[in-house]
Design an enzyme around this catalytic site. Structure first.
Site, PDB file in Angstrom:
ATOM      1  N   CYS A  38      10.586  -8.073 -17.667  1.00  0.00           N
ATOM      2  CA  CYS A  38       9.941  -8.163 -16.352  1.00  0.00           C
ATOM      3  C   CYS A  38      10.700  -9.113 -15.430  1.00  0.00           C
ATOM      4  O   CYS A  38      10.414  -9.168 -14.239  1.00  0.00           O
ATOM      5  CB  CYS A  38       8.505  -8.675 -16.511  1.00  0.00           C
ATOM      6  SG  CYS A  38       8.428 -10.418 -16.995  1.00  0.00           S
ATOM      7  N   VAL A  89       7.044  11.607   4.717  1.00  0.00           N
ATOM      8  CA  VAL A  89       7.210  10.561   3.709  1.00  0.00           C
ATOM      9  C   VAL A  89       7.316   9.222   4.422  1.00  0.00           C
ATOM     10  O   VAL A  89       8.293   8.944   5.106  1.00  0.00           O
ATOM     11  CB  VAL A  89       8.453  10.822   2.838  1.00  0.00           C
ATOM     12  CG1 VAL A  89       8.556   9.761   1.762  1.00  0.00           C
ATOM     13  CG2 VAL A  89       8.372  12.189   2.221  1.00  0.00           C
ATOM     14  N   HIS A 130      -2.239   5.961   4.533  1.00  0.00           N
ATOM     15  CA  HIS A 130      -3.500   5.605   3.865  1.00  0.00           C
ATOM     16  C   HIS A 130      -4.666   6.390   4.469  1.00  0.00           C
ATOM     17  O   HIS A 130      -5.491   6.951   3.761  1.00  0.00           O
ATOM     18  CB  HIS A 130      -3.752   4.103   3.985  1.00  0.00           C
ATOM     19  CG  HIS A 130      -4.913   3.642   3.173  1.00  0.00           C
ATOM     20  ND1 HIS A 130      -4.784   3.173   1.894  1.00  0.00           N
ATOM     21  CD2 HIS A 130      -6.236   3.620   3.452  1.00  0.00           C
ATOM     22  CE1 HIS A 130      -5.973   2.869   1.411  1.00  0.00           C
ATOM     23  NE2 HIS A 130      -6.869   3.136   2.349  1.00  0.00           N
ATOM     24  N   ARG A 159     -16.109  -4.483  -3.055  1.00  0.00           N
ATOM     25  CA  ARG A 159     -15.418  -3.687  -4.077  1.00  0.00           C
ATOM     26  C   ARG A 159     -15.551  -4.321  -5.452  1.00  0.00           C
ATOM     27  O   ARG A 159     -15.736  -5.539  -5.561  1.00  0.00           O
ATOM     28  CB  ARG A 159     -13.939  -3.486  -3.720  1.00  0.00           C
ATOM     29  CG  ARG A 159     -12.976  -4.532  -4.237  1.00  0.00           C
ATOM     30  CD  ARG A 159     -11.617  -4.413  -3.593  1.00  0.00           C
ATOM     31  NE  ARG A 159     -10.851  -3.263  -4.052  1.00  0.00           N
ATOM     32  CZ  ARG A 159      -9.975  -3.278  -5.054  1.00  0.00           C
ATOM     33  NH1 ARG A 159      -9.777  -4.383  -5.746  1.00  0.00           N
ATOM     34  NH2 ARG A 159      -9.284  -2.200  -5.372  1.00  0.00           N
ATOM     35  N   LEU A 175      12.518 -10.248 -30.041  1.00  0.00           N
ATOM     36  CA  LEU A 175      11.553  -9.427 -29.311  1.00  0.00           C
ATOM     37  C   LEU A 175      11.064 -10.138 -28.066  1.00  0.00           C
ATOM     38  O   LEU A 175      10.136  -9.684 -27.413  1.00  0.00           O
ATOM     39  CB  LEU A 175      10.360  -9.124 -30.230  1.00  0.00           C
ATOM     40  CG  LEU A 175      10.732  -8.703 -31.653  1.00  0.00           C
ATOM     41  CD1 LEU A 175       9.548  -8.818 -32.586  1.00  0.00           C
ATOM     42  CD2 LEU A 175      11.270  -7.281 -31.647  1.00  0.00           C
ATOM     43  N   LEU A 204       3.796 -19.277 -35.126  1.00  0.00           N
ATOM     44  CA  LEU A 204       2.726 -19.218 -34.121  1.00  0.00           C
ATOM     45  C   LEU A 204       2.729 -17.926 -33.302  1.00  0.00           C
ATOM     46  O   LEU A 204       2.086 -17.847 -32.264  1.00  0.00           O
ATOM     47  CB  LEU A 204       2.844 -20.411 -33.167  1.00  0.00           C
ATOM     48  CG  LEU A 204       2.658 -21.794 -33.790  1.00  0.00           C
ATOM     49  CD1 LEU A 204       2.737 -22.862 -32.717  1.00  0.00           C
ATOM     50  CD2 LEU A 204       1.335 -21.899 -34.526  1.00  0.00           C
ATOM     51  N   GLU A 252       1.363 -15.005 -33.592  1.00  0.00           N
ATOM     52  CA  GLU A 252       0.167 -14.185 -33.410  1.00  0.00           C
ATOM     53  C   GLU A 252      -1.106 -14.990 -33.167  1.00  0.00           C
ATOM     54  O   GLU A 252      -2.071 -14.472 -32.592  1.00  0.00           O
ATOM     55  CB  GLU A 252      -0.067 -13.356 -34.683  1.00  0.00           C
ATOM     56  CG  GLU A 252       1.047 -12.404 -35.012  1.00  0.00           C
ATOM     57  CD  GLU A 252       0.838 -11.801 -36.396  1.00  0.00           C
ATOM     58  OE1 GLU A 252       0.469 -10.636 -36.476  1.00  0.00           O
ATOM     59  OE2 GLU A 252       1.032 -12.521 -37.378  1.00  0.00           O
TER      60      GLU A 252
HETATM   61  C1  LIG Z   1       0.514   1.506  -7.592  1.00  0.00           C
HETATM   62  C2  LIG Z   1      -0.408   1.863  -6.459  1.00  0.00           C
HETATM   63  C3  LIG Z   1      -1.571   1.143  -6.306  1.00  0.00           C
HETATM   64  C4  LIG Z   1      -2.453   1.442  -5.283  1.00  0.00           C
HETATM   65  N1  LIG Z   1      -3.584   0.718  -5.171  1.00  0.00           N
HETATM   66  C5  LIG Z   1      -4.471   1.000  -4.186  1.00  0.00           C
HETATM   67  C6  LIG Z   1      -5.675   0.278  -4.056  1.00  0.00           C
HETATM   68  O1  LIG Z   1      -5.972  -0.625  -4.835  1.00  0.00           O
HETATM   69  N2  LIG Z   1      -6.502   0.621  -3.062  1.00  0.00           N
HETATM   70  C7  LIG Z   1      -6.214   1.613  -2.181  1.00  0.00           C
HETATM   71  O2  LIG Z   1      -6.999   1.865  -1.305  1.00  0.00           O
HETATM   72  N3  LIG Z   1      -5.085   2.315  -2.276  1.00  0.00           N
HETATM   73  C8  LIG Z   1      -4.220   2.045  -3.265  1.00  0.00           C
HETATM   74  N4  LIG Z   1      -3.078   2.774  -3.381  1.00  0.00           N
HETATM   75  C9  LIG Z   1      -2.891   3.928  -2.483  1.00  0.00           C
HETATM   76  C10 LIG Z   1      -2.136   3.582  -1.241  1.00  0.00           C
HETATM   77  O3  LIG Z   1      -2.931   2.815  -0.398  1.00  0.00           O
HETATM   78  C11 LIG Z   1      -1.771   4.865  -0.548  1.00  0.00           C
HETATM   79  O4  LIG Z   1      -0.957   5.556  -1.450  1.00  0.00           O
HETATM   80  C12 LIG Z   1      -0.996   4.630   0.703  1.00  0.00           C
HETATM   81  O5  LIG Z   1      -1.771   3.963   1.637  1.00  0.00           O
HETATM   82  C13 LIG Z   1      -0.414   5.879   1.302  1.00  0.00           C
HETATM   83  O6  LIG Z   1       0.492   5.525   2.314  1.00  0.00           O
HETATM   84  P1  LIG Z   1       2.013   5.966   2.318  1.00  0.00           P
HETATM   85  O7  LIG Z   1       2.608   5.476   3.574  1.00  0.00           O
HETATM   86  O8  LIG Z   1       2.685   5.519   1.098  1.00  0.00           O
HETATM   87  O9  LIG Z   1       1.860   7.534   2.301  1.00  0.00           O
HETATM   88  P2  LIG Z   1       2.914   8.623   1.876  1.00  0.00           P
HETATM   89  O10 LIG Z   1       2.916   8.765   0.397  1.00  0.00           O
HETATM   90  O11 LIG Z   1       4.222   8.384   2.509  1.00  0.00           O
HETATM   91  O12 LIG Z   1       2.256   9.904   2.523  1.00  0.00           O
HETATM   92  C14 LIG Z   1       1.042  10.360   2.041  1.00  0.00           C
HETATM   93  C15 LIG Z   1       0.543  11.574   2.823  1.00  0.00           C
HETATM   94  O13 LIG Z   1       0.162  11.164   4.120  1.00  0.00           O
HETATM   95  C16 LIG Z   1       0.773  11.966   5.104  1.00  0.00           C
HETATM   96  N5  LIG Z   1       1.115  11.084   6.208  1.00  0.00           N
HETATM   97  C17 LIG Z   1       1.702   9.873   6.141  1.00  0.00           C
HETATM   98  N6  LIG Z   1       1.788   9.343   7.373  1.00  0.00           N
HETATM   99  C18 LIG Z   1       1.274  10.241   8.220  1.00  0.00           C
HETATM  100  C19 LIG Z   1       1.103  10.275   9.619  1.00  0.00           C
HETATM  101  N7  LIG Z   1       1.450   9.251  10.388  1.00  0.00           N
HETATM  102  N8  LIG Z   1       0.542  11.375  10.155  1.00  0.00           N
HETATM  103  C20 LIG Z   1       0.164  12.424   9.394  1.00  0.00           C
HETATM  104  N9  LIG Z   1       0.306  12.454   8.075  1.00  0.00           N
HETATM  105  C21 LIG Z   1       0.862  11.370   7.497  1.00  0.00           C
HETATM  106  C22 LIG Z   1       1.978  12.566   4.452  1.00  0.00           C
HETATM  107  O14 LIG Z   1       2.259  13.806   5.014  1.00  0.00           O
HETATM  108  C23 LIG Z   1       1.566  12.661   3.008  1.00  0.00           C
HETATM  109  O15 LIG Z   1       0.972  13.891   2.771  1.00  0.00           O
HETATM  110  C24 LIG Z   1      -2.165   2.493  -4.370  1.00  0.00           C
HETATM  111  C25 LIG Z   1      -0.978   3.207  -4.521  1.00  0.00           C
HETATM  112  C26 LIG Z   1      -0.099   2.901  -5.548  1.00  0.00           C
HETATM  113  C27 LIG Z   1       1.165   3.666  -5.698  1.00  0.00           C
HETATM  114  S1  FES Z   2       7.344  -8.765 -20.075  1.00  0.00           S
HETATM  115 FE1  FES Z   2       7.623 -10.657 -19.081  1.00  0.00          FE
HETATM  116  S2  FES Z   2       8.926 -11.691 -20.426  1.00  0.00           S
HETATM  117 FE2  FES Z   2       8.458  -9.871 -21.528  1.00  0.00          FE
END
Ligand SMILES: Cc1cc2nc3c(=O)[nH]c(=O)nc-3n(C[C@H](O)[C@H](O)[C@H](O)COP(=O)(O)OP(=O)(O)OC[C@H]3O[C@@H](n4cnc5c(N)ncnc54)[C@H](O)[C@@H]3O)c2cc1C
Ligand code: FES
Ligand code: FES
Length: 1335
Positions: free
Chosen positions: A120, A266, A359, A430, A1044, A1264, A1266
């Protein structure tokens, strides 16, 4: 990358070097590109879905509008390489390197002992580094925030945070909160009045290089010129299957949107990338408006604020922070609600990638922001070629109704969030499995407006996430409550109405149905209270305040920066300076970990002709294989072969472990065949096309209960009995009987299992490189599978990115599978398990079910205990028999129960075969013991700690299996722990707290531990080493143990340095291999340093005895002189060292033996606070006293204890594997399996290595590795204590049992109250639940 026509050049910079990619493929992400194309392997793969932070890199982009450079962290696994045009990427290699200069971030992480396995570490470095680029003098809170998206499975985070805190302005040198004295400058007195001094300094800050921000690389001017270029044009990148188009103006984007209405935009790619990777979505065209200036703005008006859709969630956070600081409080309630969720939504990387537009549009069911935006009446501004329009975020749009959706040609331009006014309340709520970086189990956004000057509801809105397939509005409820007064009656009606309106069916996907129902009303109650408090603040005369005992219900647990002290024995001042034994020496590879230069298996360069392997696993728990059709798979590009059981030249079933399923499958996740192809993408695509027809077979056994019904076992019962249990039960005051379930655990080592198998052309030789705890075992299984002598199989193991028992037996299976593929294709095979496959195939800790009957006197003295243990072994023997034996032998823990019977048996089920895991059964079994002790205490009206004290071993005694021991260190640890943690005073304080707080409760618990190391089979304890001295005096040290992350090699170098009397710098330790040390046993059972240390010592002593005459003749000479002279005198400078091992034994017939070489003792105290309304808990403080005897390396040992404690805490609280009733494991990645993050660690963490004597082990040390695991159960029992307090207050005085893990769900549902009483309950016989427990 493959060649394609009509592609533009993709230009970006990596570590200051320009990359011009003429064949950019939209399907390739930055992680793959860095690792495979640029060969920058410091950035690691550990999950592929943005959930672990191992692949963190820094992106820097130039903002044309602000003329500023924006540095931010991202997870490279979710960054499409095509999105990087014009960006600068900094990877760990660009931060610093051993070859040039290491960066202070790397240096401090290493020297603060913040790396163990090091997998990590590059991600950690990048998260801190990026923070420092933006804030050279960060606050401790910023450090915590920056690390929230990075998982570490080894260290327990404390040293990582500490390394980050060394950059903070408010000096972190002093680790003792508020004491006014600096712990780093002092030596603490040992507790028990002895004259021995304790040290607290694990590293020396004076050695750190200062951070000089002016030395950081500059942003490439060429990229500024590119960004400013007025003639910028649309870019197109054409990949093997997909096209990527980057528009340069909004107009251009709208044009493209109309042309490709199905193409995703994207932005952060956190949803699109996820869908491609985990849901098999395919998009032929991508549009990428990332960076389009029209999407990036904040506009504040009198009514509210408009945020551009391109803003990342991190930028949204900053913008809202600024507005909140500027505007009156009553106007910014929606913003503050958003800010509270933005702090814990995902980790910093995802928050910096995910955009507001993405989002809002994706409307995930778990969305943390949409419910609040909806409740705050946010408006979405849309734009298309046709023009602009607005839609409310809270209407049918949020519910996902198709007619309210965006038109295909539209995009989100921005989101408008109105200000609130006085008398308008907005709140976000939440609850998740862990506080940060976890999807909500249920979340909500709620708002209410009142008629002027009254508490009469004028407008009410309630939105819930994660309770249905979209965020849902409780419309009817809100409608029905209009005009009602905000009082308890309204609340009661609101709860009933909302439960009617939002119905979660009993078999709903995701499970936790009753918990979710309870959260729906519990969160509503929190909102109710908050609003009442708000009304009272507005007009205290008119609106009464909420009861004082309810106040704490409103506060979420804060995320604090941990504080603590680590204490250990000081080195005798008379010890020679050069002798490193006893010093807190940094891990031998720590700097390499931190610079990313430590080589793990997949970091090894490609071998000529190598192929990638992808697995096809069984989708049925128990079935006949009717047919396997590989034709479609074989026809795909790049595919070389499909390998099945038919291709195994030797044994396909070796000692009960099956390599490739033949005719029948016995669990979901069993390997049926593998596909070998030129790239992993090709192999994986083909694996999906292998068609297997099954026919289910009865019975299908998934749970222990089912196994017991079918009499399905993997081995015979083991039993230990002392005294006369039946007789004793007749003479006790009380008897209690109970049952306890302890669920399993996933190892979640950060480096997934990886094998590189290279067939040699001559003599059927096979060379394997892999991360294993047991190379000999791999050699055996591979030889059996290939039908060759073991001498033809060479296994090399340099390091593993964590193992924890999961790499003892499983690498043999995976090694054999790979070797068969290598043998068949005649080409090298690279087999890297994806995280999901790893979790599915390799299984983990055994789930356990126990029944107990305990007889005791009213004063708490336990006279008799009769305990039966059953573990879920899964479908093959693996180590289940040995785990059962360990459970039976160790489960008395620290208690002297005169009449004691303990039986255990492993169950055979149709689950993947469970295996070794740190503690090897002990952490499961001892929960049972501590639970019945706690139950006895409850029956006797005593504290559990009092009953523990009464029944604990106090003088030299014999275990139930007749092994003598002296528990003096146990008593010391126990007493120290009670005393130094001020347990009784804090227990009183907690009781006071509990009286004053109805909805939050505090609990404390202390657990004692008597643990054993080693194995009750003598020949398992042997070890060997090989030491070469070269003519220049340098030493190559080899032994049979595996590195490890536990610092074994570091300790071995310390041993060799002392024995040879030379500095560590002269000693090199390269790898472990079956070629150098044959027949080495596993590195497990906490005895790696014990037995290998003896072997190294033996080899060094042999060499020293040979050198002795030469040294005597020339005592003033140097090491090099003596070595040269020895060579000239034809004295061998190479020696094998050997240690026969601890002479342990166990006679199961007689039920007695000298089963273990010695005991390790300890005690830990934990204090938690529980939120009774949500089931969340916060670990306030932990004190650990661990009997280390004489620690060879206190930094390594403290690291082991802390890391194991946090891993144990995860096991007992938040880590929860979910299985379908059909035996399908759902939890296959960090999204749905939550290990502790930096947020879970105790706010105060004190750890002491207690000094004792242990003459049997090298230098009087103790193993130590475990022991700390079980100490994590103090958190579990502290939770129990807090829940018990809640229940008592609610009139529930009967003894109750908590199963493990004590998840938020379990905590909430055990804190029974009016809300749990009002939810609908389902008759279990009427539905099949989504998931089941398998213990
Ligand atoms: C590891 C991880 C943890 C997460 N944890 C949380 C969490 O705890 N709580 C939570 O609420 N969310 C969580 N999420 C979700 C995250 O909030 C959403 O995935 C994110 O907000 C999407 O935004 P993006 O810009 O990455 O979208 P993208 O992946 O880039 O796009 C998603 C979709 O939106 C459309 N889009 C994007 N922008 C526009 C635009 N301007 N107009 C029209 N369409 C559009 C795209 O066409 C696509 O279909 C998590 C995601 C990951 C990967
Ligand atoms: S995963 Fe952080 S040191 Fe092994
Ligand atoms: S590998 Fe990228 S976040 Fe886990």
């Amino acid at each position: 990358m493959p060649s394609h026509h009509n592609s533009d050049e993709l230009i970006f910079f990596v570590n200051g070097r320009k990359v011009v990619e003429k064949h950019a493929d939209p399907e390739v992400n930055l992680l793959q590109y860095l690792r495979k194309v640029l060969r920058l392997t410091g950035t690691k793969y550990a999950c592929g879905g943005g959930g672990c932070g191992a692949c963190t890199v820094m992106l820097s982009r130039y903002n044309v509008k602000t003329k500023k450079i924006h540095h931010y962290p991202v997870t490279a696994c979710l960054v499409p390489v095509c999105s990087l045009h014009g960006a600068a990427v900094t990877t760990v290699e660009g931060v610093g390197s051993i070859k040039t200069r290491i960066h202070p971030v790397q240096e401090r992480l290493a020297k603060c002992h913040g790396t163990q396995c090091g997998f990590c570490s590059p991600g950690m470095v990048m998260s801190i580094y990026t923070l420092l680029r933006n804030h050279p003098e960060p606050t401790p809170e910023q450090i915590m925030e920056a690390l929230g998206g990075n998982l570490c499975r080894c260290t327990g985070y404390r040293p990582i945070v500490e390394s980050g805190k060394t950059f903070c302005v408010e000096s972190t040198i002093c680790q003792v909160k508020g004491t006014g004295k600096c712990c780093m400058d002092q030596e603490e007195k040992s507790s028990l009045g002895s004259q021995e001094k304790l040290c607290t300094k694990l590293y020396n800050e004076d050695e750190f290089q200062p951070l000089d921000p002016s030395q950081e690389p500059i942003f490439p001017p060429e990229l500024i010129r590119m960004a400013e270029d007025p003639k910028k044009r649309r870019l197109t990148f054409q990949g093997e299957r997909t096209t990527w188009i980057t528009p340069v103006t909004l107009e251009d984007l709208l044009e493209l949107r109309a042309k490709f209405p199905k193409a995703p935009l994207v932005m952060g790619n956190t949803t699109v990338g996820h869908n491609i990777k985990f849901e098999d979505k395919f998009y032929p065209v991508f549009l990428s408006p990332l960076g389009l200036p029209e999407l990036y703005f904040v506009n504040t008006t009198d009514d509210g604020v408009t945020i551009g859709a391109g803003y990342s969630l991190a930028q949204l956070n900053d913008a809202l922070q600024f507005i909140v600081s500027e505007q009156p409080k009553e106007r910014t309630k929606t913003f503050r609600a958003l800010l509270s969720h933005l702090r814990t939504l995902a980790g910093a990387q995802i928050r910096n990638m995910a955009t507001v537009g993405g989002h809002v549009v994706t409307r995930p069911r778990f969305s943390d922001l949409n419910p609040i935006l909806a409740a705050g009446n946010a408006i979405i501004n849309l734009i298309s070629k046709e023009g602009e329009r607005q839609i409310p975020l809270n209407g049918p749009f949020l519910e996902g109704s198709p007619e309210a959706d965006l038109k295909p040609e539209e995009i989100v331009l921005s989101v408008f969030i109105p200000y609130t006014a006085q008398g308008h309340f907005v709140l976000g709520l939440r609850q998740a499995q862990r506080q940060e970086n976890a999807f909500a189990i249920v979340n909500a956004g709620m708002s209410v407006k009142f008629e002027d000057g009254t508490s009469t509801i004028k407008d009410l809105q309630m939105f819930y996430g994660s309770v249905a397939s979209t965020v849902v509005a409780a419309k009817q409820t809100c409608q029905r409550l209009l005009g009602r007064s905000w009082d308890d009656q309204m609340l009661g009606d609101a709860c009933r109405l909302v439960l009617d309106e939002i119905y979660i069916p009993p078999a709903a996907k995701g499970g936790m149905v009753e918990y979710k129902r309870t959260l729906i009303v519990s969160l509503l109650f929190k909102f109710y209270l908050k609003v009442r408090q708000g009304l009272n603040k507005m007009d205290p005369k008119k609106f009464p305040d909420i009861p004082e005992t309810y106040l704490s219900a409103l506060e979420d647990f804060p995320i604090e920066t941990p504080q603590g002290i680590q204490m250990f024995q000081c080195v005798d001042p008379a010890q020679p300076l050069q002798d490193p034994v006893g010093h807190p020496i940094m891990h031998q590879s720590a700097i390499k970990h931190a610079t990313g230069e430590a080589v793990f298996i997949d970091d090894m360069p490609a071998v000529d002709q190598e192929l990638y392997l992808a697995v096809v696993t069984s989708t049925r728990a128990h079935a006949n294989i009717i047919s396997i059709d590989t034709s479609e798979a074989l026809a795909l590009p790049g595919v070389v072969d499909v390998i099945t059981a038919e291709d195994v030249p030797g044994e396909n079933n070796h000692k009960g472990e099956i390599f490739y399923a033949k005719n029948e499958v016995i669990c979901v996740g069993q390997i049926v065949c593998t596909v070998a192809a030129d790239t992993y993408a090709h192999a994986k695509a083909a694996a999906k096309k292998v068609r297997i027809a099954y026919e289910d077979i009865e019975p299908r056994i998934i749970t222990i209960k089912q196994a017991l019904e079918h009499n399905s076992f993997l081995s015979v019962e083991r039993k230990i009995e002392q005294g006369n249990v039946e007789q004793a039960f007749k003479h006790v005051d009380q008897i209690i009987e109970g049952e306890i379930h302890v669920e399993g655990q996933e190892h979640f080592y950060m480096e997934t299992q990886t094998v590189l198998a290279i067939p040699k052309e001559e003599d059927k030789e096979m060379v394997l490189h892999l991360g294993t705890q047991f190379p000999t075992h791999v050699q055996e299984y591979v030889a059996a599978a290939l039908n060759v002598p073991r001498s033809r199989v060479a296994c090399h193991m340099k390091r593993a990115g964590g193992a924890f028992g999961g790499k003892v037996t499983k690498p043999a299976l995976l090694g054999a599978v790979s070797a068969v593929a290598a043998n068949k294709t005649g080409r090298p095979i690279r087999f890297i398990l994806e995280r999901g496959d790893d979790m599915l195939i390799t299984a983990g800790r055994h789930p356990l079910f126990a029944k107990y009957k305990v007889g005791f006197m009213n004063n708490g003295v336990i006279k008799a205990a009769d305990v039966e243990y059953y573990i879920n072994g899964g479908c093959t023997p693996d180590e289940s028999e040995l785990v059962t034996e360990f459970i039976v032998l160790k489960s008395e823990n620290a208690y002297d129960i005169p009449n004691f019977r303990c039986r255990g048996r492993p169950c055979k089920t149709n689950l993947p075969s469970n295996t070794a895991f740190r503690g090897f059964g002990f952490p499961q079994a001892t929960v049972v013991v501590e639970s019945y002790i706690t139950a006895v205490a409850s029956q006797c009206n005593l504290l559990p700690e009092e009953v523990k004290e009464i029944n604990m071993y106090k003088k030299s005694s014999k275990t139930a299996y007749n092994q003598k021991f002296n528990p003096e260190p146990l008593r010391r640890c126990w007493k120290d722990c009670l005393e130094k943690s001020s347990f009784h005073a804090r227990k009183k304080a907690a009781e006071e707290f509990n009286k004053k707080n109805y909805w939050k409760k505090r609990g404390l618990a202390v657990v004692p531990m008597k643990f054993t190391i080693g194995v009750p089979i003598a020949y398992y304890n042997q070890a060997a080493a090989l030491v070469h001295i070269y003519m220049d005096g340098s030493v190559l040290l080899t032994h049979g143990g595996c590195e490890l992350g536990q610092g074994l090699h570091t300790k071995m170098i310390q041993v060799a340095s002392r024995e040879l009397n030379i500095p560590k710098s002269k000693i090199h330790l390269s790898e472990t291999s079956t070629v150098t040390v044959p027949n080495a046993l596993f590195t497990a059972g906490s005895m790696g340093a014990d037995v290998n240390g003896r072997a190294v010592q033996n080899a060094c002593q042999i060499l020293m005895s040979r050198l002795e005459p030469i040294i005597k003749k020339n005592p003033e000479g140097k090491w090099e002189d003596w070595v040269a002279k020895a060579f000239a005198e034809s004295i061998s400078l190479s020696a094998t060292g050997y240690y026969k091992g601890y002479q342990t034994n166990m006679d199961w017939e007689k039920e007695e033996g000298e089963a273990y070489p010695y005991f390790v003792y300890g005690a830990s105290c934990a204090e938690v606070e529980v939120d009774c309304l949500t089931g969340a808990h916060k670990l306030l403080r932990t004190d650990i006293f661990m009997d280390a005897a004489f620690s060879i390396n206190p930094a390594v040992d403290i690291g082991q204890v802390e890391g194991a404690f946090i891993q144990g805490m995860g096991f007992y609280t938040i880590e929860e594997l979910k299985y379908s009733p059909e035996g399908v494991l759902y939890s296959r990645g960090p999204d749905d399996y939550k290990i502790p993050t930096v947020t879970e660690i105790p706010e105060e963490f004190y750890i002491t290595l207690v000094h004792s004597r242990n003459p049997i082990a090298i230098y009087s040390s103790k193993g130590l590795g475990e022991a700390g695991m079980f100490l994590g159960s103090a958190v579990f029992f502290a939770i129990y204590d807090a829940v018990a307090a809640a229940r008592r207050e609610r009139g529930l005085t009967k003894t109750f049992t908590l199963s493990s893990p004590a998840t938020p769900e379990l905590i909430r549902m055990t804190c029974v109250d009016q809300f749990t009483d009002m939810i609908p309950r389902d008759d279990p016989s009427t539905f099949t639940p989504w998931s089941i427990h398998v213990s």
